[in-house]
Design a protein around this motif. Structure first.
Motif, short mmCIF file in Angstrom:
data_model
loop_
_atom_site.label_atom_id
_atom_site.label_comp_id
_atom_site.label_asym_id
_atom_site.label_seq_id
_atom_site.Cartn_x
_atom_site.Cartn_y
_atom_site.Cartn_z
N MET A 68 0.78 -1.11 -0.21
CA MET A 68 -0.14 -0.12 0.05
C MET A 68 0.84 1.23 -0.09
SD MET A 68 -3.30 -0.87 2.48
CE MET A 68 -4.69 -1.36 1.61
N ARG A 69 2.01 1.21 0.80
CA ARG A 69 2.95 2.36 0.45
C ARG A 69 3.20 2.54 -0.86
NH1 ARG A 69 5.15 -0.52 5.28
NH2 ARG A 69 4.31 0.27 7.13
N GLN A 70 3.42 1.69 -1.59
CA GLN A 70 3.81 1.84 -2.93
C GLN A 70 2.56 2.06 -3.91
OE1 GLN A 70 7.16 1.89 -3.68
NE2 GLN A 70 7.22 1.50 -1.41
N GLY A 71 1.46 2.44 -3.14
CA GLY A 71 0.22 2.73 -4.01
C GLY A 71 -0.61 1.40 -4.27
N GLY A 72 -0.38 0.27 -3.64
CA GLY A 72 -1.08 -1.01 -4.08
C GLY A 72 -2.32 -0.89 -3.11
N ARG A 73 -3.28 -1.80 -3.81
CA ARG A 73 -4.49 -2.18 -3.22
C ARG A 73 -4.68 -3.39 -2.50
NH1 ARG A 73 -7.12 -1.94 -8.98
NH2 ARG A 73 -5.35 -3.05 -9.03
N LEU A 74 -5.53 -3.33 -1.52
CA LEU A 74 -6.19 -4.69 -0.96
C LEU A 74 -7.34 -5.08 -1.42
CD1 LEU A 74 -6.03 -6.85 1.29
CD2 LEU A 74 -7.07 -5.11 2.80
N ILE A 75 -7.29 -6.46 -2.16
CA ILE A 75 -8.44 -6.86 -2.91
C ILE A 75 -8.91 -8.01 -2.18
CG2 ILE A 75 -9.32 -7.49 -5.09
CD1 ILE A 75 -7.24 -5.67 -6.52
N TYR A 76 -10.25 -8.12 -1.68
CA TYR A 76 -10.66 -9.40 -1.15
C TYR A 76 -11.38 -10.01 -2.57
CZ TYR A 76 -10.00 -7.37 3.34
OH TYR A 76 -9.44 -6.79 4.40
N ILE A 77 -11.45 -11.36 -2.49
CA ILE A 77 -12.45 -12.13 -3.54
C ILE A 77 -12.71 -13.28 -3.11
CG2 ILE A 77 -10.22 -13.07 -4.77
CD1 ILE A 77 -11.94 -12.41 -7.43
N GLY A 78 -14.05 -13.51 -3.25
CA GLY A 78 -14.64 -14.77 -2.66
C GLY A 78 -16.06 -14.73 -3.33
N ALA A 79 -16.97 -16.06 -2.88
CA ALA A 79 -18.12 -16.27 -3.35
C ALA A 79 -18.91 -16.59 -2.00
CB ALA A 79 -18.12 -17.77 -4.16
N GLY A 80 -20.28 -16.22 -2.20
CA GLY A 80 -21.27 -16.64 -1.05
C GLY A 80 -21.01 -15.65 0.02
N THR A 81 -20.98 -16.36 1.36
CA THR A 81 -20.75 -15.64 2.45
C THR A 81 -19.53 -15.11 2.58
OG1 THR A 81 -22.36 -17.11 3.91
CG2 THR A 81 -20.70 -16.02 4.94
N SER A 82 -18.43 -15.77 2.14
CA SER A 82 -17.05 -15.37 2.16
C SER A 82 -16.89 -14.11 1.30
CB SER A 82 -16.05 -16.49 1.74
OG SER A 82 -16.28 -17.54 2.28
N GLY A 83 -17.58 -14.00 0.05
CA GLY A 83 -17.51 -12.94 -0.64
C GLY A 83 -18.26 -11.82 0.03
N ARG A 84 -19.12 -11.84 0.56
CA ARG A 84 -20.09 -10.66 1.23
C ARG A 84 -19.32 -10.33 2.43
NH1 ARG A 84 -24.09 -14.94 0.70
NH2 ARG A 84 -25.40 -14.37 -1.24
N LEU A 85 -18.44 -11.20 3.25
CA LEU A 85 -17.91 -10.51 4.32
C LEU A 85 -16.49 -9.99 3.73
CD1 LEU A 85 -17.52 -13.91 6.16
CD2 LEU A 85 -18.68 -11.69 7.03
N GLY A 86 -15.72 -10.24 2.64
CA GLY A 86 -14.89 -9.29 2.13
C GLY A 86 -15.48 -8.25 1.45
N VAL A 87 -16.63 -7.87 1.07
CA VAL A 87 -17.22 -6.57 0.61
C VAL A 87 -17.52 -5.82 1.85
CG1 VAL A 87 -19.37 -5.60 -0.48
CG2 VAL A 87 -17.98 -7.48 -1.67
N LEU A 88 -17.97 -6.34 2.99
CA LEU A 88 -18.37 -5.63 4.00
C LEU A 88 -16.95 -4.91 4.68
CD1 LEU A 88 -20.31 -5.19 6.42
CD2 LEU A 88 -19.76 -7.18 7.31
N ASP A 89 -16.13 -5.78 4.75
CA ASP A 89 -14.89 -5.28 5.30
C ASP A 89 -14.13 -4.12 4.39
OD1 ASP A 89 -12.81 -5.93 7.65
OD2 ASP A 89 -11.26 -5.35 5.95
#
Length: 311
Positions: A68-89
């Motif tokens: 992130m200090r170099q301009g990078g992103r944190l990207i969560y990817i999942g399906a179903g409950t796991s995907g929803r939790l990533g979107v929530l965070d």
């Protein structure tokens, strides 16, 4: 098309998340209080299951923050409950840490419609996971967290294999051991929470474990980036009445001033909490406070330490 890693895949019935829980084999005969008690007892196991994974969580935190200090992103990817939790965070990072919506991103199989509707077939397409990350134009500065309670969701595997081929940091979160996801990522976080209260219902303990790990990853990375001062949320974005009151309280705690003074400082600082704190502690103008923060990478503690070096 990117190939997934070869492995001897365990059968679904062998996964820890799919086992039958002896403590709840007669749950349909229990009273409401007994149901609540047994669920609470099982939930108590979640934090303990995460404990052995803390070194890997810490490694992931630092890897995410350094990118992130170099301009990078944190990207969560999942399906179903796991995907929803990533979107929530991801969605909670901008108001909490004043991060841009593009800095922490949640991707779910099936797209936005899947947030409120079950689209089970979407998780079976590895090409879909790869395409979702390709659309985000990921690069080696990004950190990709693949979320799959079973550790074998094709959509997630396709995504992390593709991400790793581009040099991105790849992190896996699952609640089963010896999974394809473990073989596909650089850092594997696998809290083994055991059989669910309702067999195979991974929105329960597995979902709680994933949520707790995501809390640690995003919060830890943001702390390392200087988004807090002590445990104060000094980058809070005051977008509603509650958050305005919280920002005032934070300025009070950091400066020791009265509520009215804190509100005045925030007003002069155009709602920028860190700027208001510097103004309150060093008696400088908002412009000077912003310049000082900029010269210290937006880290409040470093800025204040430079203004008040220890003897």
């Amino acid at each position: 098309m990117t190939q997934q890693p070869a492995h001897a895949e365990r059968s679904l019935s062998a996964l820890e998340t799919e086992q039958t829980n002896p403590a709840t084999s007669n749950i349909d005969l229990m009273s409401p209080l007994e149901i609540a008690q047994v669920m609470n007892n099982e939930d108590a196991r979640v934090a303990l299951a995460i404990q052995p994974e803390l070194p890997k969580i810490a490694q992931a935190m630092e890897g995410i923050a350094s990118r992130m200090r170099q301009g990078g992103r944190l990207i969560y990817i999942g399906a179903g409950t796991s995907g929803r939790l990533g979107v929530l965070d991801a969605s909670e990072c901008p108001p909490t840490f004043n991060s841009s919506p593009e800095q922490v991103v949640g991707v779910i199989a099936g797209g936005e419609h899947a947030l409120t509707n079950a689209i089970e077939g979407a998780e079976d397409d590895p090409a879909g996971g790869e395409a979702a990350l390709a659309a985000l134009q990921i690069n080696a500065n990004d950190s990709i967290v693949g979320l799959a309670a079973s550790g074998r969701t094709p959509y997630v595997l396709g995504a992390v294999v593709y991400a790793r081929s581009l040099g991105a940091l790849t992190i896996g979160i699952a609640c089963s051991s010896r999974t394809p996801l473990e073989q596909a990522v650089e850092i594997m976080i696998a809290p083994i929470v055991g059989p669910e209260v309702i067999s195979g219902s991974t929105r329960l303990k597995a979902g709680s474990a994933q949520k707790m790990v995501l809390n640690m990853l995003s919060t830890g990375a943001m702390i390392l980036l200087g988004k807090t001062y002590g445990n104060l949320m000094v980058d809070v974005r005051a977008t509603n009445y509650k958050l305005v009151r919280r920002a005032i309280k934070i300025v009070q705690l950091a400066t020791g001033c009265e509520q009215e003074k804190a509100a005045s400082l925030l007003d002069q600082a155009a709602g920028e909490t860190k700027v208001a704190i510097i103004m309150g502690l060093t008696n400088v103008s908002p412009e000077v406070a912003r310049a000082q923060l900029a010269s210290h990478g937006q880290i409040l503690r470093a800025t204040l330490d430079d203004n008040h070096p220890s003897d």
